[in-house]
Design a protein around this motif. Structure first.
Motif, PDB file in Angstrom:
ATOM      1  N   SER A 219       0.850  -1.194   0.000  1.00  0.00           N
ATOM      2  CA  SER A 219       0.000   0.000   0.000  1.00  0.00           C
ATOM      3  C   SER A 219       0.880   1.236   0.000  1.00  0.00           C
ATOM      4  CB  SER A 219      -0.939   0.015   1.210  1.00  0.00           C
ATOM      5  OG  SER A 219      -0.198  -0.001   2.414  1.00  0.00           O
ATOM      6  N   ALA A 220       0.348   2.334  -0.529  1.00  0.00           N
ATOM      7  CA  ALA A 220       1.076   3.608  -0.554  1.00  0.00           C
ATOM      8  C   ALA A 220       0.118   4.713  -0.937  1.00  0.00           C
ATOM      9  CB  ALA A 220       2.242   3.555  -1.534  1.00  0.00           C
ATOM     10  N   ASP A 221       0.485   5.962  -0.620  1.00  0.00           N
ATOM     11  CA  ASP A 221      -0.241   7.139  -1.083  1.00  0.00           C
ATOM     12  C   ASP A 221       0.374   7.566  -2.406  1.00  0.00           C
ATOM     13  OD1 ASP A 221      -1.829   7.257   1.253  1.00  0.00           O
ATOM     14  OD2 ASP A 221      -0.173   8.213   2.329  1.00  0.00           O
ATOM     15  N   VAL A 222      -0.434   7.609  -3.463  1.00  0.00           N
ATOM     16  CA  VAL A 222       0.066   7.842  -4.812  1.00  0.00           C
ATOM     17  C   VAL A 222      -0.733   8.960  -5.474  1.00  0.00           C
ATOM     18  CG1 VAL A 222       0.490   6.807  -7.077  1.00  0.00           C
ATOM     19  CG2 VAL A 222       0.738   5.411  -5.009  1.00  0.00           C
ATOM     20  N   VAL A 250      -3.274  -2.252  -9.175  1.00  0.00           N
ATOM     21  CA  VAL A 250      -4.281  -1.237  -9.481  1.00  0.00           C
ATOM     22  C   VAL A 250      -3.584  -0.110 -10.216  1.00  0.00           C
ATOM     23  CG1 VAL A 250      -3.994  -0.048  -7.271  1.00  0.00           C
ATOM     24  CG2 VAL A 250      -6.148   0.164  -8.512  1.00  0.00           C
ATOM     25  N   GLU A 251      -4.293   0.515 -11.157  1.00  0.00           N
ATOM     26  CA  GLU A 251      -3.706   1.530 -12.023  1.00  0.00           C
ATOM     27  C   GLU A 251      -4.548   2.802 -12.019  1.00  0.00           C
ATOM     28  OE1 GLU A 251      -2.120   0.996 -16.333  1.00  0.00           O
ATOM     29  OE2 GLU A 251      -4.242   1.458 -16.493  1.00  0.00           O
ATOM     30  N   LEU A 252      -3.874   3.946 -12.186  1.00  0.00           N
ATOM     31  CA  LEU A 252      -4.520   5.221 -12.471  1.00  0.00           C
ATOM     32  C   LEU A 252      -4.181   5.578 -13.912  1.00  0.00           C
ATOM     33  CD1 LEU A 252      -3.598   7.215  -9.218  1.00  0.00           C
ATOM     34  CD2 LEU A 252      -5.585   5.753  -9.641  1.00  0.00           C
ATOM     35  N   HIS A 253      -5.179   6.022 -14.686  1.00  0.00           N
ATOM     36  CA  HIS A 253      -4.962   6.257 -16.113  1.00  0.00           C
ATOM     37  C   HIS A 253      -5.758   7.474 -16.571  1.00  0.00           C
ATOM     38  CE1 HIS A 253      -5.833   5.693 -20.450  1.00  0.00           C
ATOM     39  NE2 HIS A 253      -4.631   5.203 -20.495  1.00  0.00           N
ATOM     40  N   TYR A 254      -5.152   8.276 -17.454  1.00  0.00           N
ATOM     41  CA  TYR A 254      -5.842   9.428 -18.023  1.00  0.00           C
ATOM     42  C   TYR A 254      -5.711   9.393 -19.542  1.00  0.00           C
ATOM     43  CZ  TYR A 254      -7.071  14.120 -19.497  1.00  0.00           C
ATOM     44  OH  TYR A 254      -7.665  15.175 -20.143  1.00  0.00           O
ATOM     45  N   GLN A 255      -6.823   9.699 -20.221  1.00  0.00           N
ATOM     46  CA  GLN A 255      -6.831   9.849 -21.676  1.00  0.00           C
ATOM     47  C   GLN A 255      -7.679  11.060 -22.022  1.00  0.00           C
ATOM     48  OE1 GLN A 255      -9.011   7.022 -24.256  1.00  0.00           O
ATOM     49  NE2 GLN A 255      -7.063   6.698 -25.297  1.00  0.00           N
ATOM     50  N   ALA A 256      -7.136  11.977 -22.821  1.00  0.00           N
ATOM     51  CA  ALA A 256      -7.857  13.202 -23.166  1.00  0.00           C
ATOM     52  C   ALA A 256      -9.050  12.890 -24.064  1.00  0.00           C
ATOM     53  CB  ALA A 256      -6.924  14.179 -23.863  1.00  0.00           C
ATOM     54  N   ALA A 296      -9.013  12.960  -9.202  1.00  0.00           N
ATOM     55  CA  ALA A 296      -8.678  14.257  -9.784  1.00  0.00           C
ATOM     56  C   ALA A 296      -7.192  14.329 -10.104  1.00  0.00           C
ATOM     57  CB  ALA A 296      -9.067  15.380  -8.824  1.00  0.00           C
ATOM     58  N   ASN A 297      -6.841  15.219 -11.008  1.00  0.00           N
ATOM     59  CA  ASN A 297      -5.437  15.428 -11.352  1.00  0.00           C
ATOM     60  C   ASN A 297      -4.648  15.853 -10.111  1.00  0.00           C
ATOM     61  OD1 ASN A 297      -3.513  15.451 -13.579  1.00  0.00           O
ATOM     62  ND2 ASN A 297      -3.338  17.642 -13.158  1.00  0.00           N
ATOM     63  N   SER A 298      -3.538  15.184  -9.851  1.00  0.00           N
ATOM     64  CA  SER A 298      -2.641  15.445  -8.715  1.00  0.00           C
ATOM     65  C   SER A 298      -3.237  15.042  -7.368  1.00  0.00           C
ATOM     66  CB  SER A 298      -2.215  16.928  -8.668  1.00  0.00           C
ATOM     67  OG  SER A 298      -1.539  17.275  -9.847  1.00  0.00           O
ATOM     68  N   GLN A 299      -4.403  14.433  -7.347  1.00  0.00           N
ATOM     69  CA  GLN A 299      -5.012  13.991  -6.092  1.00  0.00           C
ATOM     70  C   GLN A 299      -4.278  12.766  -5.557  1.00  0.00           C
ATOM     71  OE1 GLN A 299      -9.099  12.750  -6.442  1.00  0.00           O
ATOM     72  NE2 GLN A 299      -9.208  11.974  -4.342  1.00  0.00           N
ATOM     73  N   SER A 300      -3.912  12.810  -4.284  1.00  0.00           N
ATOM     74  CA  SER A 300      -3.255  11.673  -3.647  1.00  0.00           C
ATOM     75  C   SER A 300      -4.308  10.692  -3.136  1.00  0.00           C
ATOM     76  CB  SER A 300      -2.368  12.138  -2.495  1.00  0.00           C
ATOM     77  OG  SER A 300      -1.735  11.040  -1.867  1.00  0.00           O
ATOM     78  N   VAL A 301      -4.151   9.433  -3.500  1.00  0.00           N
ATOM     79  CA  VAL A 301      -5.073   8.391  -3.050  1.00  0.00           C
ATOM     80  C   VAL A 301      -4.259   7.217  -2.502  1.00  0.00           C
ATOM     81  CG1 VAL A 301      -6.974   8.981  -4.591  1.00  0.00           C
ATOM     82  CG2 VAL A 301      -5.174   7.444  -5.385  1.00  0.00           C
ATOM     83  N   ARG A 302      -4.874   6.490  -1.589  1.00  0.00           N
ATOM     84  CA  ARG A 302      -4.226   5.319  -1.012  1.00  0.00           C
ATOM     85  C   ARG A 302      -4.522   4.112  -1.892  1.00  0.00           C
ATOM     86  NH1 ARG A 302       0.037   4.777   2.409  1.00  0.00           N
ATOM     87  NH2 ARG A 302       0.039   2.713   3.411  1.00  0.00           N
ATOM     88  N   LEU A 303      -3.488   3.561  -2.511  1.00  0.00           N
ATOM     89  CA  LEU A 303      -3.621   2.364  -3.333  1.00  0.00           C
ATOM     90  C   LEU A 303      -3.157   1.161  -2.531  1.00  0.00           C
ATOM     91  CD1 LEU A 303      -2.274   3.592  -6.798  1.00  0.00           C
ATOM     92  CD2 LEU A 303      -4.595   3.723  -5.871  1.00  0.00           C
ATOM     93  N   GLN A 304      -3.899   0.074  -2.634  1.00  0.00           N
ATOM     94  CA  GLN A 304      -3.625  -1.114  -1.832  1.00  0.00           C
ATOM     95  C   GLN A 304      -3.879  -2.361  -2.683  1.00  0.00           C
ATOM     96  OE1 GLN A 304      -6.292  -1.394   1.512  1.00  0.00           O
ATOM     97  NE2 GLN A 304      -4.866  -2.585   2.739  1.00  0.00           N
ATOM     98  N   VAL A 305      -2.934  -3.291  -2.640  1.00  0.00           N
ATOM     99  CA  VAL A 305      -3.041  -4.537  -3.392  1.00  0.00           C
ATOM    100  C   VAL A 305      -2.758  -5.695  -2.451  1.00  0.00           C
ATOM    101  CG1 VAL A 305      -2.250  -5.847  -5.395  1.00  0.00           C
ATOM    102  CG2 VAL A 305      -2.177  -3.347  -5.441  1.00  0.00           C
ATOM    103  N   THR A 347       3.884  10.930  -7.492  1.00  0.00           N
ATOM    104  CA  THR A 347       4.559  10.953  -6.195  1.00  0.00           C
ATOM    105  C   THR A 347       4.059   9.794  -5.355  1.00  0.00           C
ATOM    106  OG1 THR A 347       4.807  13.358  -6.244  1.00  0.00           O
ATOM    107  CG2 THR A 347       4.961  12.278  -4.093  1.00  0.00           C
ATOM    108  N   ILE A 348       4.985   9.103  -4.721  1.00  0.00           N
ATOM    109  CA  ILE A 348       4.627   7.988  -3.848  1.00  0.00           C
ATOM    110  C   ILE A 348       5.122   8.287  -2.443  1.00  0.00           C
ATOM    111  CG2 ILE A 348       6.717   6.743  -4.576  1.00  0.00           C
ATOM    112  CD1 ILE A 348       5.208   4.142  -3.988  1.00  0.00           C
ATOM    113  N   LYS A 349       4.247   8.073  -1.467  1.00  0.00           N
ATOM    114  CA  LYS A 349       4.580   8.314  -0.070  1.00  0.00           C
ATOM    115  C   LYS A 349       4.023   7.187   0.795  1.00  0.00           C
ATOM    116  CE  LYS A 349       4.384  13.392  -0.445  1.00  0.00           C
ATOM    117  NZ  LYS A 349       3.739  14.619   0.095  1.00  0.00           N
TER     118      LYS A 349
END
Length: 384
Positions: A219-222, A250-256, A296-305, A347-349
């Motif tokens: 897990s991490a804040d990404v 788990v992935e975060l993805h953006y497409q215009a 949201a763009n630049s939003q930090s979320v907790r990802l966990q696998v 960014t990962i924290k």
């Protein structure tokens, strides 16, 4: 271990919400087949008893899915109305003439000349499910309880009996694999029958009680941001014993763009599941959950696998379960966490690893403890 991702999900602003369902008790002795077709460009299913209409739609690119159900030839009328303002158009079916008239007064059009499209009668339930994120094809109608429950499991709403039918042949209601033989350009799997890689899926969660501690958990804040039209990161537990060892994450993805069928214009969430030994013909997939939180763009979320020795995996975003599937991971020693960034800054924290419920930090990048770092267009492999 680097993976390439293509991503799509059906979703847009809904045109209509929950509807009023009227239960009917009708005796009908005869029936006619109702055919079901699918428009891959809009995500809409269309239902008709008119064989000429069926043939014409098939000629212009709709996919013929065969018999939807058998409709009574008498009973309570089912009306069909059409929304010309929805992207690609959209049809809606209802027992309530008042509801149909209300929609027409708001810009919808009578279909079938305002006459009954079908009749409610018989003893077999026909279910309706509602997708609040879709504009076209926002309602699905089926006698197949497997299909109905699968839609509800991935975020569709409502789930009521729409009307009654005269039944459906058993061959039509048999459960089918999700997105079988649907692959996309970009990998060797694209021409392999049965391959699941590079597909876009709302695959229903696999049912399993996973209350025991995970064998391994990352897990991490990404956070993710980028200036290009297409960027992504991936938060993955991967085995290190070669290409057959498996990857889950788990992935975060953006497409215009503004095409909701491709989840364009927002950062979306995807579960990655490449089980060990699946190969190009196994069940490797990216699953886009319609009930996953939007980022949201630049939003930090907790990802966990999480991976369990029982052969299941789970993914979470801010504590919300966004994937649970059968899988297989072969670490081949220490497992690794893989971060793959394309055209993006991330960014990962607060990265943390647990084995059997116990923290096993520190996580290292090379010989140095990894606590917080920002990456741009690069891959990070961290060990524990």
């Amino acid at each position: 271990m680097k993976m390439k991702n293509l991503l799509m999900v059906v979703g847009a602003a809904a045109t209509f919400g929950a509807v009023s369902i009227i239960t009917t008790q009708v005796h009908a002795d005869t029936s006619v087949p109702v055919y079901r077709l699918y428009n891959k460009n809009t995500g809409e299913h269309f239902y008709t008893k008119n064989s000429a209409e069926r043939a014409n739609l098939n000629r212009v690119g709709w996919r013929d899915e065969g018999l939807g159900w058998n409709s009574a030839t008498s009973g309570k009328a089912v009306y069909r109305v059409y929304n010309p303002n929805a992207r690609g158009g959209d049809h809606y079916y209802t027992l309530s003439k008042y509801e149909a008239q209300s929609l027409v007064s708001k810009g919808w059009r009578w279909d079938n000349g305002g006459k009954a499209a079908f009749y409610s009668g018989g003893s077999t339930n026909l279910y309706v499910a509602y997708n609040p994120n879709a504009q076209s094809g926002s309602h699905n109608y089926t006698t197949n309880t497997y299909e109905q429950n699968s839609l509800l499991n991935v975020g569709w709403k409502y789930g009521a009996v729409a009307w009654k039918t005269m039944g459906t042949p058993a061959a039509t209601v048999a459960p089918k694999k999700v997105d079988i033989n649907v692959t996309g350009v970009g990998g060797s799997e694209q021409s392999v029958p049965g391959s699941y890689r590079f597909l876009y899926s709302n695959k229903a969660f696999d049912n399993k009680n996973l209350s025991t501690p995970a064998a391994i958990e990352f897990s991490a804040d990404v956070s993710l941001s980028g200036g290009s039209s297409d960027y992504e990161n991936q938060f993955v537990i991967a085995g290190n014993s070669g290409t057959t060892s498996g990857q889950i994450g788990v992935e975060l993805h953006y497409q215009a763009g503004n095409d909701s069928n491709f989840a364009q214009g927002r950062i979306n969430v995807t579960t990655i599941n490449f089980p060990a030994g699946a190969g190009t013909s196994g069940q490797q997939f990216y699953s886009v959950k319609t009930n996953a939180p939007r980022i949201a763009n630049s939003q930090s979320v907790r990802l966990q696998v999480k991976y369990f020795t029982s052969g299941y995996m789970q993914t979470f975003v801010n504590g919300t379960l966004v994937g649970q599937y059968k899988s297989k991971l072969v670490p081949g020693g220490n497992a690794y966490i893989l971060h793959d960034y394309t055209n993006a800054k991330s960014t990962i924290k607060n990265i943390q690893v647990k084995k059997n419920g116990k923290i096993v930090n520190p996580v290292t990048q090379g010989s140095s403890p990894l606590t917080s770092q920002t990456f741009t267009n690069k891959t990070l492999v961290a060990a524990y």
